[in-house]
Design a protein around this motif. Structure first.
Motif, short mmCIF file in Angstrom:
data_model
loop_
_atom_site.label_atom_id
_atom_site.label_comp_id
_atom_site.label_asym_id
_atom_site.label_seq_id
_atom_site.Cartn_x
_atom_site.Cartn_y
_atom_site.Cartn_z
N VAL A 87 0.87 -1.12 -0.15
CA VAL A 87 -0.05 -0.03 -0.06
C VAL A 87 0.82 1.02 -0.10
O VAL A 87 0.64 2.15 -0.78
N GLU A 88 1.84 1.23 1.05
CA GLU A 88 2.81 2.38 1.08
C GLU A 88 3.37 2.49 -0.42
O GLU A 88 3.63 3.78 -0.83
N GLN A 89 3.85 1.63 -1.09
CA GLN A 89 4.55 1.78 -2.28
C GLN A 89 3.74 2.31 -3.43
O GLN A 89 3.83 3.18 -4.18
N ALA A 90 2.31 1.79 -3.27
CA ALA A 90 1.23 2.28 -4.34
C ALA A 90 0.98 3.79 -4.16
O ALA A 90 0.63 4.62 -5.23
N MET A 91 0.96 4.23 -2.90
CA MET A 91 0.79 5.61 -2.68
C MET A 91 1.46 6.62 -3.45
O MET A 91 1.36 7.76 -3.70
N GLN A 92 2.94 6.07 -3.57
CA GLN A 92 3.92 6.97 -4.43
C GLN A 92 3.37 7.33 -5.70
O GLN A 92 3.99 8.22 -6.41
N SER A 93 2.43 6.50 -6.33
CA SER A 93 2.09 6.77 -7.88
C SER A 93 0.60 7.46 -7.77
O SER A 93 -0.07 7.55 -8.74
N ALA A 94 0.24 8.23 -6.62
CA ALA A 94 -1.15 8.52 -6.66
C ALA A 94 -1.27 9.79 -7.53
O ALA A 94 -0.45 10.51 -7.56
N PRO A 95 -2.37 9.72 -8.22
CA PRO A 95 -2.63 10.81 -9.17
C PRO A 95 -2.79 12.24 -8.56
O PRO A 95 -3.38 12.30 -7.28
N HIS A 96 -2.47 13.33 -9.26
CA HIS A 96 -2.37 14.71 -8.47
C HIS A 96 -3.87 15.09 -8.98
O HIS A 96 -4.39 16.02 -8.17
N GLU A 97 -4.53 14.71 -10.17
CA GLU A 97 -5.70 15.25 -10.33
C GLU A 97 -6.69 14.47 -9.60
O GLU A 97 -6.81 13.02 -9.94
N LEU A 98 -7.77 15.08 -9.00
CA LEU A 98 -8.60 14.47 -8.40
C LEU A 98 -10.17 15.04 -8.97
O LEU A 98 -10.08 16.11 -9.74
N ASP A 99 -11.25 14.64 -8.54
CA ASP A 99 -12.66 15.12 -9.27
C ASP A 99 -12.85 16.48 -8.51
O ASP A 99 -13.18 16.48 -7.04
N GLY A 100 -12.45 17.27 -9.29
CA GLY A 100 -12.65 18.88 -8.62
C GLY A 100 -11.52 19.33 -7.67
O GLY A 100 -11.75 20.45 -7.16
N HIS A 101 -10.46 18.52 -7.33
CA HIS A 101 -9.68 18.83 -6.59
C HIS A 101 -8.11 18.31 -7.27
O HIS A 101 -8.08 17.79 -8.12
N VAL A 102 -7.14 18.96 -6.53
CA VAL A 102 -5.57 18.76 -6.95
C VAL A 102 -5.02 18.11 -5.61
O VAL A 102 -5.27 18.90 -4.54
N LEU A 103 -4.43 17.08 -5.58
CA LEU A 103 -3.77 16.60 -4.59
C LEU A 103 -2.57 17.03 -4.54
O LEU A 103 -1.65 17.00 -5.46
N VAL A 104 -2.20 17.89 -3.55
CA VAL A 104 -0.79 18.57 -3.16
C VAL A 104 0.24 17.66 -2.98
O VAL A 104 1.34 17.71 -3.40
N ASN A 105 0.06 16.83 -1.85
CA ASN A 105 0.82 16.25 -1.46
C ASN A 105 0.28 14.81 -0.64
O ASN A 105 -1.14 15.12 -0.37
N LEU A 106 0.74 13.86 -0.38
CA LEU A 106 0.30 12.77 0.13
C LEU A 106 1.42 11.99 0.77
O LEU A 106 2.40 11.56 0.17
#
Length: 135
Positions: A87-106
């Motif tokens: 799960v931690e490895q998968a989080m490294q490739s989280a998309p920055h574009e969300l529905d109506g929002h932008v992921l700044v960091n995770l």
């Protein structure tokens, strides 16, 4: 506009379900917001989530404290820690574009492992921190 917490959860759900090594390790697409009665461990659930105002004087934003729970019926911590690592490895490739929002960091904040005596399961709580801004 969709709540940033729902947009982030939806994105993480897709990210985890599309991660081949994680799904292979789970044995199925066993990632739930609400666990079906017939579900057998191992599986992952969305746990506690807290949302904080992260806005500035000029921009809106939300800080998310999210927990993903990994459940296992195997004796010992090995399985939950192996799955938590995927799960931690998968989080490294989280998309920055969300529905109506932008992921700044995770970021991965911590992982706690315990045994749920009543359910006779091991549990790894993966604590994440994210920041989102409206699109």
């Amino acid at each position: 506009m969709i709540h940033s917490g729902l947009a982030l959860q939806s994105s993480l759900f897709v990210l985890l379900n599309e991660n081949g090594p994680l799904i292979d390790r789970l044995g199925s697409t066993a990632i739930y917001d609400h666990v079906p009665t017939e579900a057998a461990p191992p599986y992952i659930t969305f746990g506690e989530a807290t949302y904080f105002d992260w806005g500035t004087g000029t921009e809106a934003g939300t800080e998310h404290a999210i927990t993903l729970n990994v459940w296992s019926a195997h004796d010992g911590r090995k399985e939950v820690l192996q799955i938590a690592g995927l799960v931690e490895q998968a989080m490294q490739s989280a998309p920055h574009e969300l529905d109506g929002h932008v992921l700044v960091n995770l970021t991965h904040e911590s992982t706690e492992v315990s045994r749920d005596v009543e359910a006779d399961l091991f549990l790894a709580r993966i604590n994440l921190r994210a920041v989102t801004e409206p699109n």
